[in-house]
Design a protein around this motif. Structure first.
Motif, PDB file in Angstrom:
ATOM      1  N   LEU A 356       0.830  -1.209   0.000  1.00 47.41           N
ATOM      2  CA  LEU A 356       0.000   0.000   0.000  1.00 47.41           C
ATOM      3  C   LEU A 356       0.867   1.263   0.000  1.00 47.41           C
ATOM      4  CD1 LEU A 356      -2.781  -1.224   2.452  1.00 47.41           C
ATOM      5  CD2 LEU A 356      -3.040  -0.764   0.003  1.00 47.41           C
ATOM      6  N   LEU A 357       1.954   1.225   0.757  1.00 47.93           N
ATOM      7  CA  LEU A 357       2.824   2.414   0.768  1.00 47.93           C
ATOM      8  C   LEU A 357       3.567   2.585  -0.546  1.00 47.93           C
ATOM      9  CD1 LEU A 357       2.128   2.238   3.891  1.00 47.93           C
ATOM     10  CD2 LEU A 357       4.031   3.861   3.991  1.00 47.93           C
ATOM     11  N   GLN A 360       1.167   4.259  -2.985  1.00 42.36           N
ATOM     12  CA  GLN A 360       1.038   5.683  -2.629  1.00 42.36           C
ATOM     13  C   GLN A 360       2.251   6.479  -3.146  1.00 42.36           C
ATOM     14  OE1 GLN A 360       1.763   6.580   1.516  1.00 42.36           O
ATOM     15  NE2 GLN A 360       0.087   8.031   1.576  1.00 42.36           N
ATOM     16  N   LYS A 361       3.439   5.862  -3.029  1.00 45.30           N
ATOM     17  CA  LYS A 361       4.654   6.577  -3.409  1.00 45.30           C
ATOM     18  C   LYS A 361       4.855   6.592  -4.929  1.00 45.30           C
ATOM     19  CE  LYS A 361       9.567   6.458  -2.402  1.00 45.30           C
ATOM     20  NZ  LYS A 361      10.427   5.355  -2.784  1.00 45.30           N
ATOM     21  N   PRO A 364       1.087   8.125  -7.281  1.00 48.28           N
ATOM     22  CA  PRO A 364       0.366   8.991  -6.336  1.00 48.28           C
ATOM     23  C   PRO A 364      -1.059   9.362  -6.748  1.00 48.28           C
ATOM     24  CG  PRO A 364       2.270  10.125  -7.310  1.00 48.28           C
ATOM     25  CD  PRO A 364       2.342   8.717  -7.772  1.00 48.28           C
ATOM     26  N   TYR A 366      -3.389   7.318  -7.502  1.00 54.75           N
ATOM     27  CA  TYR A 366      -4.192   6.079  -7.430  1.00 54.75           C
ATOM     28  C   TYR A 366      -5.634   6.360  -6.985  1.00 54.75           C
ATOM     29  CZ  TYR A 366      -3.536   6.464  -2.401  1.00 54.75           C
ATOM     30  OH  TYR A 366      -3.570   6.930  -1.109  1.00 54.75           O
ATOM     31  N   LYS A 368      -8.154   6.045  -4.804  1.00 50.17           N
ATOM     32  CA  LYS A 368      -8.475   5.338  -3.558  1.00 50.17           C
ATOM     33  C   LYS A 368      -8.404   3.840  -3.808  1.00 50.17           C
ATOM     34  CE  LYS A 368     -13.457   5.799  -4.143  1.00 50.17           C
ATOM     35  NZ  LYS A 368     -14.737   5.977  -3.501  1.00 50.17           N
ATOM     36  N   VAL A 411      -2.476   6.279   3.444  1.00 54.51           N
ATOM     37  CA  VAL A 411      -3.008   5.627   2.233  1.00 54.51           C
ATOM     38  C   VAL A 411      -4.540   5.648   2.295  1.00 54.51           C
ATOM     39  CG1 VAL A 411      -2.931   3.577   0.762  1.00 54.51           C
ATOM     40  CG2 VAL A 411      -0.976   4.117   2.222  1.00 54.51           C
ATOM     41  N   ASN A 412      -5.147   6.010   1.170  1.00 54.71           N
ATOM     42  CA  ASN A 412      -6.600   6.186   1.142  1.00 54.71           C
ATOM     43  C   ASN A 412      -7.308   4.859   0.831  1.00 54.71           C
ATOM     44  OD1 ASN A 412      -9.035   7.575   1.211  1.00 54.71           O
ATOM     45  ND2 ASN A 412      -8.927   8.112  -0.970  1.00 54.71           N
TER      46      ASN A 412
END
Ligand code: BGP
Length: 466
Positions: A356-357, A360-361, A364, A366, A368, A411-412
């Motif tokens: 998940l991280l 996100q990285k 960016p 994404y 949700k 993270v959403n």
């Protein structure tokens, strides 16, 4: 104790072919699985959990146990028995009834258009290796958007990587082909293009609701610190994870992905064709995904391997029988101290956090994420109507904890769908690999809540991971 957000969806997941049964009823057309399973002679997809008739009781159970989202798929061949052409009204009516029942019980349906079940005629003509199937899929999707206006959450495909790899690399799905890396890559790409075309149609026509894709993402870790093992993990990850995320969110393949494809293809004498027009569609779609669905059960430790490809699929629950060595990629191995299920699925919850991280990285925009599948296959024991599935609860707890930590890290993630709502048929394992919150007696079709169902209800009600 960690918590999950107030507006979080605590869902349950199913799929048409694994839950519905009634494979030859209601005007449904055939799929390749029907014949494949008959020839294999181990088990069939009938009766499965007979969701075709039992859906009111299953949706009522959702409500009773705090399950406020239901992930299900439409069987393409119930709508178009032949894949294209004439519509089977009985199939259309069936799904309207299911969605009405969801509405009645306050359960939000998340609907997948394709969950491993291409209509047989199209499958026999090459499935997604044949571009005609892409066209047919786009038409079927558009029909569904026009018809099922009560649906607000759509996914194009379920698990593009397992489709491609199980069909053409491991041979455990029809047509049962092994070690064909060219077809594997071509299938991945073509399905991603079909996904992009559907996203673009959905957005261009301003259909109401949200749309995304469900990927199975099982990140790869090197088995040791050696450069060789790190490279093997990089190759395996590039093909099974990075490829899909690049296609979904960049609309092209990154240099890392292309380098891995080159190496894998050279080692396997494989080739594929990507057309320029494909990237036009993919790039257009890459900023239009409302969400990403992630199916995540496990990850893999990979070490370097330079022999011929060899695999054994543990489809029986005989722990320790899995073999996975792919020429030009690597070998998946167990790691001392890391537990695994009887089917050799590695239990490594940190993998979900890392994944998940990473999204996100690296991607960016994404938007949700929903965890659209996570759960534990287990040989549940039915004793006097009581099913104490403590190992499953332990599994769910550690994964939900990592999920909660990822949300705290920004993270959403908006919901989680436990695989599976009730016990269902498992594609390559049959009926003894159970995942459900509700135990199904496949002879009587009676449902029995397991200990995990009561636990999940409490988690859903309190938003606290107990
Ligand atoms: C995912 C599929 C599901 C389901 C689940 C469990 O890959 O989307 O359809 O089957 O995995 O897998 P299995 O049944 O092989 O244990």
């Amino acid at each position: 104790m960690l918590r999950l957000p107030e507006d979080f969806i605590f869902g349950g997941a199913t799929a048409a072919y694994q839950a519905e049964g009634a494979t030859k009823k209601g005007g449904k057309g055939p799929v390749a699985w029907d014949e494949f399973l008959e020839k294999q002679g181990r088990f069939l997809a009938d009766p499965a959990s007979d969701f075709y008739h039992q859906y009111p009781q299953d949706i009522a159970l959702c409500k009773k146990f705090g399950v406020n989202g239901l992930r299900l798929s439409i069987a393409w061949s119930r709508i178009f028995p032949d894949g294209t052409g004439e519509v089977n009204q009985e199939g259309v009516d069936f799904y309207h009834k299911v969605f009405a029942e969801c509405e009645k019980e306050g359960v939000l349906p998340f609907v997948t258009l394709h969950h491993f079940d291409t209509p047989k005629r199209l499958f026999d003509q090459g499935d997604f290796l044949n571009r005609d199937t892409m066209d047919a899929f786009v038409s079927y999707a558009q029909f569904c958007f026009e018809e099922f206006t009560e649906v607000r959450y759509w996914s194009t495909f379920n698990e593009i990587y397992p489709v491609a790899s199980n069909q053409y690399l491991l041979g455990v799905f029809p047509p049962g082909i092994r070690f064909n890396l060219g077809s594997t890559i071509q299938c991945l790409h073509n399905m991603m293009v079909a996904h992009a075309r559907v996203i673009n149609i959905f957005k261009d026509n301003k259909y109401p609701g949200e749309i995304g894709v469900v990927h199975s993402l099982e990140p790869k870790y090197p088995a040791s610190d050696s450069e060789e093992d790190k490279h093997a993990a990089f190759l395996d990850d590039a093909l099974s994870v990075r490829f899909l995320l690049d296609a979904t969110y960049l609309g092209h393949y990154s240099d890392e992905t292309m380098q891995a494809l080159k190496e894998i293809c050279e080692a396997n004498d494989a080739s594929y064709t990507f057309l320029d027009e494909d990237f036009t569609e993919m790039e257009k779609a890459s900023h239009r995904n409302d969400y990403l669905g992630i199916n995540h059960y496990q990850c893999h430790f990979v070490k370097a391997y330079d022999g011929e490809s060899q695999v054994h699929h543990n489809g029986t629950g005989d722990k320790g029988t899995s073999v996975y060595k792919i020429k030009g990629i690597g070998e998946r191995v167990y790691k001392e101290g890391v537990p695994r299920t009887d089917w050799d699925w590695i239990i490594y919850p940190e993998g979900m956090y890392d994944l998940l991280l990473r999204i996100q990285k690296e991607y960016p925009h994404y938007n949700k994420i929903y965890i659209t599948e996570n759960g534990m296959g287990y040989k549940d024991e039915f004793e006097d109507g009581i099913i104490m599935d403590k190992p499953r609860i332990d599994y769910l707890r550690v994964y939900l904890n990592e999920l909660s930590k990822a949300i705290s890290a920004g993270v959403n993630v908006k919901g989680y769908f436990l695989w599976s709502l009730m016990d269902v048929f498992s594609w390559s394992n049959g009926y003894n690999k159970r995942y459900g919150l509700f135990y199904v007696d496949f002879e009587t079709q009676k449902r029995y809540p397991k200990e995990s169902a009561y636990w999940y209800k409490l988690v859903s009600e309190t938003k606290t991971i107990i």
